[in-house]
Write a protein that holds these residues in place. Structure first.
Motif, short mmCIF file in Angstrom:
data_model
loop_
_atom_site.label_atom_id
_atom_site.label_comp_id
_atom_site.label_asym_id
_atom_site.label_seq_id
_atom_site.Cartn_x
_atom_site.Cartn_y
_atom_site.Cartn_z
N MET A 113 0.83 -1.19 0.00
CA MET A 113 0.00 0.00 0.00
C MET A 113 0.87 1.26 0.00
SD MET A 113 -3.22 1.41 0.42
CE MET A 113 -4.22 0.11 1.05
N THR A 114 1.90 1.27 0.83
CA THR A 114 2.76 2.45 0.88
C THR A 114 3.44 2.69 -0.47
OG1 THR A 114 3.11 2.14 3.24
CG2 THR A 114 4.69 3.54 2.10
N ALA A 115 3.85 1.62 -1.14
CA ALA A 115 4.46 1.77 -2.46
C ALA A 115 3.46 2.36 -3.46
CB ALA A 115 4.98 0.42 -2.96
N LEU A 116 2.20 1.93 -3.38
CA LEU A 116 1.17 2.47 -4.27
C LEU A 116 0.95 3.96 -4.00
CD1 LEU A 116 -1.42 -0.44 -4.08
CD2 LEU A 116 0.09 0.10 -6.00
N VAL A 117 0.93 4.33 -2.73
CA VAL A 117 0.78 5.74 -2.35
C VAL A 117 1.95 6.55 -2.89
CG1 VAL A 117 0.82 7.34 -0.39
CG2 VAL A 117 -0.67 5.34 -0.33
N ASN A 118 3.15 6.03 -2.69
CA ASN A 118 4.34 6.78 -3.13
C ASN A 118 4.44 6.90 -4.64
OD1 ASN A 118 5.26 7.64 -0.64
ND2 ASN A 118 6.40 5.73 -0.28
#
Length: 121
Positions: free
Chosen positions: A1-6
């Protein structure tokens, strides 16, 4: 999820957010609470709001934001929903936020997702 946000933040010229354990705790607790008490809102039935939850998790914030979702089965599908919602999208692309926490609770009627953004004092 954090990678998608970034990935989304990079496309918009924002710096990346980093995972924060205290924000993870606040997000996870909110996802679990919504599932346990059968509500779907940023404010809990007892009046607790995102700032209260983030503070209770020990995070000293100068600013914060929260996204919630329910029912999407994958991080990609929930991110798609959030990016197609102006308020949620604004949180994801808010360059003032430096850290993120993610909470997910599986169960009947779920999963319940919470994404908490913050910048520490």
């Amino acid at each position: 999820m954090t990678a998608l946000v970034n990935t989304e933040r990079q496309r918009s010229g924002c710096g990346p957010v980093s995972q924060n354990g205290q924000l993870d705790t606040a997000a996870q607790r909110h996802s679990e609470d919504m599932a346990a008490r059968g509500y779907f809102d940023h404010t809990s039935p007892d009046g607790t709001d995102p700032g209260d939850r983030i503070t209770a998790a020990g995070y000293r914030w100068s600013t914060y934001g929260e996204n919630i979702a329910r029912g999407q089965q994958t991080p990609a599908s929930v991110m798609d929903s959030w990016m197609n919602s102006p308020g949620h999208r604004a949180n994801i692309l808010n360059c003032s936020f430096k850290e993120i926490g993610i909470g997910k609770h599986d169960g009947s009627g779920g999963p319940w997702w919470t994404q908490v953004f913050g910048a520490a004092m």
